[in-house]
Design an enzyme around this catalytic site. Structure first.
Site, PDB file in Angstrom:
ATOM      1  N   HIS A   1       0.705  -1.248  -0.048  1.00 57.24           N
ATOM      2  CA  HIS A   1       0.060  -0.181  -0.125  1.00 57.24           C
ATOM      3  C   HIS A   1       0.989   1.167  -0.106  1.00 57.24           C
ATOM      4  O   HIS A   1       1.955   1.211   0.412  1.00 57.24           O
ATOM      5  CB  HIS A   1      -1.174   0.131   1.123  1.00 57.24           C
ATOM      6  CG  HIS A   1      -0.139  -0.100   2.664  1.00 57.24           C
ATOM      7  ND1 HIS A   1       0.367   1.179   3.102  1.00 57.24           N
ATOM      8  CD2 HIS A   1      -0.016  -1.075   3.282  1.00 57.24           C
ATOM      9  CE1 HIS A   1       0.880   0.927   4.334  1.00 57.24           C
ATOM     10  NE2 HIS A   1       0.501  -0.286   4.349  1.00 57.24           N
TER      11      HIS A   1
ATOM     12  N   GLU B   1      -2.538  -6.988   7.402  1.00 59.02           N
ATOM     13  CA  GLU B   1      -1.198  -6.963   8.050  1.00 59.02           C
ATOM     14  C   GLU B   1      -1.212  -7.711   9.559  1.00 59.02           C
ATOM     15  O   GLU B   1      -2.086  -8.189  10.272  1.00 59.02           O
ATOM     16  CB  GLU B   1      -0.906  -5.436   8.584  1.00 59.02           C
ATOM     17  CG  GLU B   1       0.446  -5.330   9.019  1.00 59.02           C
ATOM     18  CD  GLU B   1       1.554  -5.389   8.221  1.00 59.02           C
ATOM     19  OE1 GLU B   1       1.747  -6.867   8.201  1.00 59.02           O
ATOM     20  OE2 GLU B   1       2.171  -4.756   7.833  1.00 59.02           O
TER      21      GLU B   1
END
Length: 196
Positions: A20, A91
């Site tokens: 990201h 994550e």
């Protein structure tokens, strides 16, 4: 328990991985983990900046972490694709360390207090990658996720999980070889090669 990389059932097909774009937590060196810092202006610009490169390819599918910073990156970088959310691409949950400075991270293979072990994370990432890469045909899939997911992928493909952090919003092409795996930054030349 620490798993050897060879124990993971990791699909041996090429794919593209994108971490990201930047968040304020990234910029400040703060452990974000399962928290939800949004892309900052730089992160949005980074994701938008790779859209012309990604538009040169025809992709099988786009798979993304459920977390907002990854989903927004996918929307900006690949606006013509509907991203499929895979929970296993989220994550690592750093437990009590979330919100702390990055230099307070525990060793990679230790489980942080009230957090997720690296081996457990790699198991779920492995399962998510099996889903994402199960039906690859003439075109490659794109994975949009996090630096921790990148570390799992690197570990499961035979590289050092503690190597340099994967940069924000930089498409990387992973390809199996006869000896293991190879990865490099995606370029227009590589897109032409994999599309030929």
């Amino acid at each position: 328990m620490i798993y050897a990389a060879e124990t993971f059932d990791f699909p041996k097909v090429p794919f593209v991985f994108i971490r990201h774009g930047e968040t304020d937590a990234n910029r400040a060196g703060i452990i974000a983990g399962s928290s939800e810092p949004p892309l900052n202006e730089t992160g949005r610009d980074q994701a938008s900046a790779i859209a012309p490169l990604m538009a040169l390819g025809t992709w099988q599918a786009v798979y993304v972490s459920p977390q907002d910073r990854a989903r927004k990156t996918a929307q900006l970088a690949l606006p013509d694709y509907t991203a499929h959310v895979l929970d296993g691409l989220r994550e690592r949950h750093w437990g009590d360390l979330e919100g702390r400075p990055i230099d307070e991270l525990c060793p990679r293979f230790n489980t942080p207090p009230n957090g997720e072990g690296f081996d457990a994370m790699c198991q779920r990432v492995s399962f998510a990658m099996q889903q994402a890469l199960a039906e690859v045909t003439d075109h490659l899939s794109v994975i949009v996720a996090h630096s921790g997911v990148a570390r799992c992928i690197l570990y499961m493909t035979g590289f050092d999980a503690d190597g340099p952090r994967v940069p924000n919003a930089t498409p990387m092409l992973f390809r199996p070889t006869k000896d293991g795996w190879h990865y490099e930054n995606l370029t227009e030349t590589l897109i032409k090669e994999i599309s030929a």
